[in-house]
Design an enzyme around this catalytic site. Structure first.
Site, mmCIF file in Angstrom:
data_model
loop_
_atom_site.group_PDB
_atom_site.id
_atom_site.type_symbol
_atom_site.label_atom_id
_atom_site.label_comp_id
_atom_site.label_asym_id
_atom_site.label_seq_id
_atom_site.Cartn_x
_atom_site.Cartn_y
_atom_site.Cartn_z
ATOM 1 N N THR A 18 0.829 -1.211 0.000
ATOM 2 C CA THR A 18 0.000 0.000 0.000
ATOM 3 C C THR A 18 0.861 1.258 0.000
ATOM 4 O OG1 THR A 18 -1.463 -1.247 1.476
ATOM 5 C CG2 THR A 18 -1.998 1.063 1.137
ATOM 6 N N ARG A 22 7.720 -2.675 3.066
ATOM 7 C CA ARG A 22 7.885 -2.711 4.520
ATOM 8 C C ARG A 22 8.240 -4.103 4.978
ATOM 9 N NH1 ARG A 22 3.050 1.225 6.549
ATOM 10 N NH2 ARG A 22 3.754 2.916 5.237
ATOM 11 N N SER A 115 6.074 4.152 8.573
ATOM 12 C CA SER A 115 4.919 4.907 9.028
ATOM 13 C C SER A 115 4.523 4.616 10.473
ATOM 14 C CB SER A 115 3.763 4.666 8.075
ATOM 15 O OG SER A 115 2.709 5.528 8.371
ATOM 16 N N HIS A 116 3.303 4.095 10.638
ATOM 17 C CA HIS A 116 2.770 3.869 11.977
ATOM 18 C C HIS A 116 3.233 2.542 12.579
ATOM 19 C CE1 HIS A 116 0.425 2.093 8.842
ATOM 20 N NE2 HIS A 116 -0.047 1.226 9.696
ATOM 21 N N LYS A 128 10.135 3.915 0.468
ATOM 22 C CA LYS A 128 9.093 4.288 -0.484
ATOM 23 C C LYS A 128 9.665 5.295 -1.464
ATOM 24 C CE LYS A 128 5.571 7.022 0.832
ATOM 25 N NZ LYS A 128 4.249 7.469 1.284
ATOM 26 N N ASP A 279 1.568 10.250 13.282
ATOM 27 C CA ASP A 279 2.196 8.927 13.305
ATOM 28 C C ASP A 279 3.702 9.002 13.082
ATOM 29 O OD1 ASP A 279 2.127 9.640 10.629
ATOM 30 O OD2 ASP A 279 1.894 7.577 9.942
ATOM 31 N N ASP A 281 5.750 8.816 10.560
ATOM 32 C CA ASP A 281 6.330 9.656 9.509
ATOM 33 C C ASP A 281 5.553 10.957 9.303
ATOM 34 O OD1 ASP A 281 4.160 8.215 8.499
ATOM 35 O OD2 ASP A 281 4.950 8.239 6.460
ATOM 36 N N ASP A 283 2.370 11.715 8.498
ATOM 37 C CA ASP A 283 1.316 11.961 7.521
ATOM 38 C C ASP A 283 -0.088 11.719 8.080
ATOM 39 O OD1 ASP A 283 1.651 9.243 7.578
ATOM 40 O OD2 ASP A 283 1.930 8.984 5.414
ATOM 41 N N ARG A 284 -0.174 11.120 9.260
ATOM 42 C CA ARG A 284 -1.502 10.890 9.843
ATOM 43 C C ARG A 284 -1.809 11.898 10.935
ATOM 44 N NH1 ARG A 284 -2.695 4.468 10.244
ATOM 45 N NH2 ARG A 284 -1.839 3.950 8.217
ATOM 46 N N GLU A 365 -8.651 9.569 4.186
ATOM 47 C CA GLU A 365 -8.879 8.152 4.429
ATOM 48 C C GLU A 365 -9.331 7.979 5.876
ATOM 49 O OE1 GLU A 365 -6.237 5.241 2.142
ATOM 50 O OE2 GLU A 365 -4.845 6.632 3.054
ATOM 51 N N GLU A 366 -10.056 6.907 6.094
ATOM 52 C CA GLU A 366 -10.545 6.611 7.441
ATOM 53 C C GLU A 366 -9.400 6.345 8.415
ATOM 54 O OE1 GLU A 366 -9.774 3.339 8.438
ATOM 55 O OE2 GLU A 366 -8.990 3.012 6.412
ATOM 56 N N SER A 367 -8.226 6.008 7.862
ATOM 57 C CA SER A 367 -7.087 5.609 8.687
ATOM 58 C C SER A 367 -6.300 6.816 9.197
ATOM 59 C CB SER A 367 -6.194 4.680 7.892
ATOM 60 O OG SER A 367 -5.826 5.302 6.667
ATOM 61 N N LYS A 378 -0.676 12.569 2.428
ATOM 62 C CA LYS A 378 -1.516 13.063 3.500
ATOM 63 C C LYS A 378 -0.608 13.833 4.466
ATOM 64 C CE LYS A 378 -1.627 8.437 5.635
ATOM 65 N NZ LYS A 378 -1.248 7.482 4.577
HETATM 66 C C1 VG1 Z 1 -2.992 1.500 5.884
HETATM 67 C C2 VG1 Z 1 -4.263 2.316 5.845
HETATM 68 C C3 VG1 Z 1 -4.331 3.112 4.559
HETATM 69 C C4 VG1 Z 1 -3.067 3.979 4.440
HETATM 70 C C5 VG1 Z 1 -1.837 3.110 4.549
HETATM 71 C C6 VG1 Z 1 -0.559 3.919 4.578
HETATM 72 O O1 VG1 Z 1 -2.991 0.586 4.797
HETATM 73 O O2 VG1 Z 1 -5.387 1.500 5.982
HETATM 74 O O3 VG1 Z 1 -5.477 3.895 4.561
HETATM 75 O O4 VG1 Z 1 -3.046 4.649 3.208
HETATM 76 O O5 VG1 Z 1 -1.875 2.357 5.758
HETATM 77 O O6 VG1 Z 1 -0.564 4.844 5.615
HETATM 78 P P1 VG1 Z 1 -3.423 -0.943 4.937
HETATM 79 O O7 VG1 Z 1 -3.161 -1.541 3.594
HETATM 80 O O8 VG1 Z 1 -2.585 -1.521 6.042
HETATM 81 O O9 VG1 Z 1 -4.847 -0.927 5.319
HETATM 82 V V1 VG1 Z 1 0.900 5.339 6.287
HETATM 83 O O10 VG1 Z 1 0.574 6.436 7.449
HETATM 84 O O11 VG1 Z 1 1.605 3.940 6.479
HETATM 85 O O12 VG1 Z 1 1.765 6.008 4.945
HETATM 86 CO CO CO Z 2 2.252 7.405 7.982
#
Ligand code: VG1
Ligand code: CO
Length: 545
Positions: A18, A22, A115-116, A128, A279, A281, A283-284, A365-367, A378
């Site tokens: 996504t 990772r 990221s998170h 990335k 988070d 990095d 972006d959240r 996004e919901e996340s 983001k």
């Molecule tokens: C998760 C989230 C998705 C987000 C992605 C990257 O992906 O659900 O909405 O874009 O992380 O976010 P997944 O495939 O695990 O559901 V981040 O903050 O890692 O760049």
């Molecule tokens: Co992130």
């Protein structure tokens, strides 16, 4: 300068997910693993094509960040890049990197982050690539990297001492110019262009209080600079503000589970007016008020409805976009404003094309991801500044802004259940069983809910017409309620099954229910149709947001 060509053998697991590639730190540290991926990236971009170009490099400061930057820089020199822009100390947030790529018109940028996901020696690492628009590489490129990674036989690296990345400076190594730059400056400048810092200073000067939790991740230096130094929030507003390689042992994910420290303060007697977190990095974002929580889907809707509270958007919006599992709260606002609302698969890369084509201004996004066309990622701090601007302009609390929004547009009750650490085969089985069942579900009644549509989401990009299939199983009911199932593409061990629930409520007397109660029937339906308890052996999800 000597360039070494090192023979290597392909790995078979370097397909970016996504949001980049990772893996566990131990995997990235294994012999030639990172090197193979980076060479595959350069090969995919075209070895002739990259010569003389500018590449930006930086990361979220997690364990292995500095070592990885040295390896990548030496390989980029060997590849013949003309200039490398390296973030000082290796530290730059994902949104700041997107900003730098766009501002200095670099060929692209490499972001080192998972990221998170947790960091540290036993945690996760990631890489990335973002293209010249500052957006995560589209599928066309990530698939080309994967293809290259399967046939790689050697990589090239400059045989030089480690580069000093801790002092801002410009110097030459062979034919490549190295520029070590401050990862915070350009981002702060961009925020000043978009937001009225004067008005926000006045807000804090009036006694408004805030708590920002950087979770020991990359945003600490950005938050201190912006909230405390520029906007005059009192010292100590930013907590856990020093980026640590292991994020202090925590999980740098701004949600109700992992940012518990902040949530506890915000739901206490002495809560400040506003709370936020980002988070790993940067972006959240999570938005909280005094005893209030704003879910990310609502946040996108509220930001859209209040666009004219921010100077950078007063000229109007071109459209909005949300990922498919994100609630349709923003659709309601878009409808009323006469804006087009696009529905994309999960992952920020799908928004890039729409923004480049000038079709959307805001997306989310919901996340816990919200952003705009100011960059192509983001942006956590941006969303927080947006909320501060709404509160400053409307002189209302988070609770009031949210309640008024629901009164106007109705409320999309929403929740996501994550089942983590499921055996990959079992997760795949659950999804394929479910997919087989879909046609038989249509028309079926579950209590008061009747299934109207059931499919696996397929997306056709309205700009380049590329098609992305199987982006999540949707069960849509006749009252617009939805249950969505998808597998995470960002985990590093086993599989994570995500189930998303949404139910729209327009009855003005039913706008302040507990979301878990409002959605309980849908949760039961999801368990019944997927058999998730039996298949995974899990009574409950690991995380509920
Ligand atoms: C998760 C989230 C998705 C987000 C992605 C990257 O992906 O659900 O909405 O874009 O992380 O976010 P997944 O495939 O695990 O559901 V981040 O903050 O890692 O760049
Ligand atoms: Co992130």
């Amino acid at each position: 300068m000597k360039i070494l060509t090192i023979p290597t053998k392909p790995f078979d697991d370097q397909r970016p997910g996504t949001s980049g590639l990772r893996k566990k730190v131990s995997v990235f540290k294994s012999e030639n693993y990172l090197q193979n991926f980076v060479q595959s990236l350069f090969n995919a971009l075209g070895t002739e094509n990259v010569k003389g170009k500018v590449l930006a490099i930086g990361g979220d400061g997690r364990y292995y960040n500095r070592e990885a930057i040295q390896i990548i820089a030496k390989m980029a020199i060997a590849a013949g890049f003309g200039r490398l822009m390296i973030a000082k100390g290796g530290i730059i947030s994902t949104p700041a990197m997107s900003c730098v790529i766009r501002k200095y018109k670099t060929f692209g940028g490499i972001i080192l982050s998972a990221s998170h996901n947790p960091g540290g020696e036993n945690g996760d690492f990631g890489i990335k690539y973002n293209n010249e628009s500052g957006a995560p590489a589209p599928l066309r490129i990530t698939e080309a990297i994967f293809a290259e990674s399967k046939k790689i036989t050697s990589y090239n690296i400059a045989d030089i001492e480690d580069i000093d990345i801790d002092t801002t400076s410009v110097f030459k190594l062979g034919n490549t110019e190295i520029q070590v730059f401050d990862g915070v400056d350009d981002y702060v400048e961009l925020m000043k262009e978009l937001f009225d810092f004067e008005a926000l200073r006045a807000l804090f000067a009036s006694g408004f209080t805030m708590r920002y939790d950087a979770l020991h991740a990359v945003t600490g230096p950005y938050a201190k600079r912006i909230f405390e130094n520029e906007l005059g929030a009192k010292e100590g507003t930013v907590v856990n503000g020093t980026p640590l390689p292991d994020f202090g042992g925590g999980h740098p994910d701004p949600n109700l589970t992992y940012a518990k420290g902040l949530v506890d303060v915000m739901f206490s007697q002495n809560a400040p007016d506003f709370g936020a977190a980002s988070d790993g990095d940067g972006d959240r974002n999570m938005i909280l008020g005094n005893n209030a929580y704003v879910n990310p889907s609502d946040s996108l809707a509220i930001i859209t409805a209040n666009y004219n509270c921010v100077k950078g958007y007063k000229q109007g919006l071109s459209g909005v976009a949300r990922s498919m599992p994100t609630s349709a709260a923003v659709d309601k606002v878009a409808d009323k404003m006469g804006l087009k609302c696009y529905e994309t698969p999960t992952g920020w890369k799908f928004f890039g094309n729409l923004m480049d084509a000038g079709l959307v201004t805001f997306c989310g996004e919901e996340s816990f991801g919200t952003g705009s066309n100011h960059i192509r990622e983001k942006d956590g701090i941006w969303a927080i500044l947006f909320w501060l601007s709404i509160l400053a302009a409307r002189k209302k609390s988070v609770t009031e802004v949210q309640a008024e929004h629901w009164q106007t547009f109705g409320r999309n009750y929403y929740s996501r259940y994550d089942y983590e650490g499921v055996e990959s085969e079992k997760a795949a089985m659950l999804m394929s069983n479910l997919e087989e069942k879909l046609p038989s579900l249509i028309g079926k009644k579950f209590g008061g809910f009747i299934v109207k549509e059931a499919d696996n989401f397929s997306y056709k990009d309205s700009v380049d017409s590329s098609v992305s299939e199987k982006q999540g199983i949707r069960i849509i009911f006749s009252d617009t309620s939805r249950i969505i199932f998808r597998l995470s593409g960002t985990g590093t061990s086993g599989a994570t099954i995500r189930i998303y629930f949404e139910k729209y409520e327009s009855d003005k007397n039913k706008l302040s229910l507990n979301p878990q109660e409002a959605l309980s029937e849908l949760v039961n339906i999801a368990c019944e149709v997927s058999d998730i308890k039996a298949i995974t052996g899990m009574e409950k999800p690991s995380v509920i947001t």
